[in-house]
Scaffold this motif. Structure first.
Motif, PDB file in Angstrom:
ATOM      1  N   THR A 174       0.836  -1.204   0.000  1.00  0.00           N
ATOM      2  CA  THR A 174       0.000   0.000   0.000  1.00  0.00           C
ATOM      3  C   THR A 174       0.868   1.250   0.000  1.00  0.00           C
ATOM      4  O   THR A 174       0.612   2.195  -0.756  1.00  0.00           O
ATOM      5  N   ILE A 234       2.536   1.580  -3.479  1.00  0.00           N
ATOM      6  CA  ILE A 234       1.570   1.967  -4.514  1.00  0.00           C
ATOM      7  C   ILE A 234       1.299   3.467  -4.438  1.00  0.00           C
ATOM      8  O   ILE A 234       1.211   4.153  -5.456  1.00  0.00           O
ATOM      9  N   ALA A 235       1.157   3.973  -3.221  1.00  0.00           N
ATOM     10  CA  ALA A 235       0.883   5.408  -3.040  1.00  0.00           C
ATOM     11  C   ALA A 235       2.059   6.263  -3.518  1.00  0.00           C
ATOM     12  O   ALA A 235       1.867   7.400  -3.955  1.00  0.00           O
ATOM     13  N   LYS A 268      -8.408  -5.428  -3.743  1.00  0.00           N
ATOM     14  CA  LYS A 268      -8.313  -3.964  -3.700  1.00  0.00           C
ATOM     15  C   LYS A 268      -6.885  -3.505  -3.973  1.00  0.00           C
ATOM     16  O   LYS A 268      -6.670  -2.512  -4.670  1.00  0.00           O
ATOM     17  N   THR A 302      -6.308  -3.673  -7.628  1.00  0.00           N
ATOM     18  CA  THR A 302      -7.001  -2.572  -8.299  1.00  0.00           C
ATOM     19  C   THR A 302      -6.239  -1.264  -8.114  1.00  0.00           C
ATOM     20  O   THR A 302      -6.047  -0.505  -9.067  1.00  0.00           O
ATOM     21  N   ASP A 303      -5.797  -1.012  -6.890  1.00  0.00           N
ATOM     22  CA  ASP A 303      -5.012   0.203  -6.620  1.00  0.00           C
ATOM     23  C   ASP A 303      -3.741   0.217  -7.458  1.00  0.00           C
ATOM     24  O   ASP A 303      -3.357   1.266  -7.996  1.00  0.00           O
ATOM     25  N   ARG A 311      -4.514   1.113 -11.032  1.00  0.00           N
ATOM     26  CA  ARG A 311      -4.753   2.558 -11.155  1.00  0.00           C
ATOM     27  C   ARG A 311      -3.442   3.331 -11.094  1.00  0.00           C
ATOM     28  O   ARG A 311      -3.251   4.295 -11.827  1.00  0.00           O
ATOM     29  N   SER A 312      -2.586   2.912 -10.208  1.00  0.00           N
ATOM     30  CA  SER A 312      -1.296   3.572 -10.068  1.00  0.00           C
ATOM     31  C   SER A 312      -0.486   3.418 -11.352  1.00  0.00           C
ATOM     32  O   SER A 312       0.163   4.362 -11.801  1.00  0.00           O
ATOM     33  N   ASP A 338      -8.406   6.614  -3.948  1.00  0.00           N
ATOM     34  CA  ASP A 338      -7.543   5.901  -3.003  1.00  0.00           C
ATOM     35  C   ASP A 338      -8.064   6.039  -1.585  1.00  0.00           C
ATOM     36  O   ASP A 338      -8.143   5.059  -0.833  1.00  0.00           O
ATOM     37  N   GLU A 394     -11.219   4.017  -1.119  1.00  0.00           N
ATOM     38  CA  GLU A 394     -10.933   2.588  -1.007  1.00  0.00           C
ATOM     39  C   GLU A 394     -10.284   2.248   0.333  1.00  0.00           C
ATOM     40  O   GLU A 394     -10.569   1.201   0.910  1.00  0.00           O
ATOM     41  N   ARG A 395      -9.434   3.127   0.828  1.00  0.00           N
ATOM     42  CA  ARG A 395      -8.843   2.894   2.151  1.00  0.00           C
ATOM     43  C   ARG A 395      -9.924   2.870   3.216  1.00  0.00           C
ATOM     44  O   ARG A 395      -9.901   2.032   4.127  1.00  0.00           O
TER      45      ARG A 395
END
Length: 194
Positions: free
Chosen positions: A20, A23-24, A83, A86-87, A90-91, A127, A130-131
């Motif tokens: 996570t 990804i961010a 999830k 998916t994240d 998107r990233s 984001d 979803e979090r």
């Protein structure tokens, strides 16, 4: 067996937290670092899938009466994995948009810059949403575990109460038997004296 599952759970939690975080960070990294970060995240996602498979195997070996609680956890972890994937997609899309813009060059058009900013803001909002959803699911899973634990505790208390009653009845029978033996002893002593 459940200790193996809990070990896998801890490894999964640490790994998903790292994923996570990475990804961010992908959209904000320079291009060279982004490629490396994307490769690292892909590798970690594979590791997380392998951990889920190991956990699933452990759940199958747990006795049926205890399996429900672990099955609920597995569902939650699988949703979390979905999830994360998916994240990551998107990233990567945001990353590929940036690569495309770099290749095409920025023509100085402020509307395109605004569009990019809007996309970034939208991605951040998605984001965050979803979090929040993941946190809600974790809370629901925790609540379910608490309810199941409470039910198990209640059943144990009922069993202990029944056992206590049995022990008290057995103690009462012992007292009656002791009293009857005392009477029998006195009768026999009286008969022997005659």
């Amino acid at each position: 067996m459940s200790s193996d599952f809990e070990g896998y759970e801890q490894d999964f939690a640490v790994l998903t937290a790292e994923i996570t975080n990475r990804i961010a960070r992908v959209p904000r990294l320079p291009p060279d670092e982004k490629k490396q970060m994307v490769a690292n995240v892909e590798k970690q996602l594979e590791e997380a899938k392998e951990l889920l498979e190991q956990m699933d195997l452990e759940v199958r070996e747990i006795p049926p009466q205890s399996r429900g609680m672990y099955s609920n956890r597995m569902r939650s972890y699988k949703q979390e994995m979905g999830k994360l994937e998916t994240d990551f997609k998107r990233s990567r899309i945001a990353y590929s948009d940036e690569v495309r813009n770099e290749l095409l060059g920025d023509d100085g058009n402020s509307s395109e810059n605004q569009l990019i900013k809007l996309r970034e803001e939208r991605a951040h909002l998605l984001d965050n949403t979803e979090r929040l959803e993941r946190s809600s699911r974790r809370l629901e899973a925790g609540y379910q575990i608490a309810v199941e634990t409470e039910q198990i505790g209640q059943e144990m208390l009922e069993n202990l109460s029944h056992d206590r009653e049995k022990i008290q009845r057995a103690r009462e029978r012992l007292r009656e038997t002791d009293a009857n033996l005392g009477k029998s002893s006195r009768v026999l002593t009286g008969m022997l004296r005659r």
